[in-house]
Design an enzyme around this catalytic site. Sequence first.
Site, PDB file in Angstrom:
ATOM      1  N   GLU A   1      -5.163  -8.581   0.843  1.00 47.21           N
ATOM      2  CA  GLU A   1      -5.753  -8.451   2.196  1.00 47.21           C
ATOM      3  C   GLU A   1      -7.033  -8.377   1.894  1.00 47.21           C
ATOM      4  O   GLU A   1      -7.392  -7.494   0.981  1.00 47.21           O
ATOM      5  CB  GLU A   1      -5.173  -7.012   2.703  1.00 47.21           C
ATOM      6  CG  GLU A   1      -3.635  -7.288   3.433  1.00 47.21           C
ATOM      7  CD  GLU A   1      -3.422  -6.073   3.829  1.00 47.21           C
ATOM      8  OE1 GLU A   1      -4.128  -4.904   4.553  1.00 47.21           O
ATOM      9  OE2 GLU A   1      -2.327  -5.581   3.963  1.00 47.21           O
TER      10      GLU A   1
ATOM     11  N   GLU B   1       0.923  -1.138  -0.094  1.00 48.00           N
ATOM     12  CA  GLU B   1      -0.208  -0.018  -0.091  1.00 48.00           C
ATOM     13  C   GLU B   1       0.751   1.377   0.117  1.00 48.00           C
ATOM     14  O   GLU B   1       0.765   2.034   1.016  1.00 48.00           O
ATOM     15  CB  GLU B   1      -1.055  -0.044   1.070  1.00 48.00           C
ATOM     16  CG  GLU B   1      -1.574  -1.007   1.329  1.00 48.00           C
ATOM     17  CD  GLU B   1      -2.898  -1.000   2.275  1.00 48.00           C
ATOM     18  OE1 GLU B   1      -2.778  -0.114   3.228  1.00 48.00           O
ATOM     19  OE2 GLU B   1      -3.858  -1.961   2.438  1.00 48.00           O
TER      20      GLU B   1
END
Length: 461
Positions: A364, A166
């Site tokens: 995720e 991220e």
Amino acid sequence: MNFRFPENFWWGSAASGPQTEGAALIDGRKQSIWDFWYSIEPECFHHLVGPEHTSDFYHRFKEDIQLMKETGHNTFRTSIQWSRLIPDGTGEVNEKAVAFYNQVFDELLANDIEPFVNLYHFDMPMCMQEIGGWESREVIDAYVNYANTCFSLFGNRVKYWFTFNEPIVPVEASYLYNWHYPKITDFKRGAQVAHNTIVAHSKAVEAFKKMNVDGKIGIILNLTPTYPRSESPGDTAAAHISDLFFNRSFLDPVTKGEYPSDLIDILIEQDVVPTVMAGDLEVIRDNPIDILGVNYYQPRRVKEKEVPELEGTPFMPEHLFDPYIMPGRKINPHRGWEICEEVIYDIMVDLRDHYGNIPFFISENGMGVEGEEKFRNEEGFIEDDYRIEFVKEHLKWVHKGIEEGANCLGYHIWTFMDNWSWTNAYKNRYGLVEVDLKNGFKRTIKKSGRWFQLLAEKNGF
Ligand code: BG6
């Protein structure tokens, strides 16, 4: 069984070094920005709980890997901490860290769990932040050297590598919105951080390919597809712009080797173009990833800007659209995030149709809940049926995407065991395994962990 997944599908979970290892300043590790920030502003962390203990995976990884086995893992992602492996950012490698990570990877492999390794999970070594963090070219070089060190030390054991988790989060949190240290609010500096991160990523991919490591390399992006309030031209244009900033800014360069031209146009128009050095665009162009990790939690909804910003206000993406709260949306009240399962399918279709059907996996997805102890049953484990439902409802859409040709190789839940989550600390629990902070980090498999084992064993549900 209604939802059977392809053979060799990856079932497992994701975690990160800083959130699980603990042993913060032990065996030669030095501070990251998290340790430093906690030392000066502990009040910024939920219940004043900082990064110093974080579940103690450092000492208990053998027990934890047995629990991974018991919960059906065939793959597991964690991250190496740069501040543990090379405590001064560059230079000497910490042999105790090498021994630790080797033992972890060996233990995983001995238990038939493929290690997936990420190199950076928001955890800038403090000494690197002191020389400018991602705004500094020196730090790019130091990161590439660190990545190279990891490939040569662990490339014989690890076959799946990820440069960043991220990477847009440090841009947003540390350079735009004042959430994380160093709490700068300056779009142009944020854009520089984003560009430099992408250059660091591309150079690491280049180094990996040059070294001929037997494995795959990619990046993990949190994709938050943007939906307009309505089909009106103003709302759809707003959604397009938001998508450029928050998804395509990273997705396009790492897969297609270039920034979206309409994003560049906006940056030029707003006079916020970061410095691009000679060779940057070439290294980005020449080093597309092999595999993509997709973190999915929530969509983004926007509408046309209703009240224009005052003349002279420093630029922010939100000057070009307004957030939109959809009436009747489903929400996880503990986290404040919308739950919208079919969006995961939209991502898959987008990757199939607009990104060359690139191989990817859900890296995720998960549900953070506060106060889970109230769901403990008489046998002493947490009955988290809401988590099982959450995963099932997402997996139905993942299954549909696969049926329709998307190249999805696996599903990793966030996360294996309850862990420390930045400023939220241990507020919201995400694990398949409970970590009891009041009882020396005692681990107990939750109902979802038992269910996940069956899911993996049957390869579906
Ligand atoms: C993901 C991050 O975005 O969200 C994780 O990769 C993080 O590091 C997870 O822990 C959950 O975040 P939070 O803020 O809900 O605890």
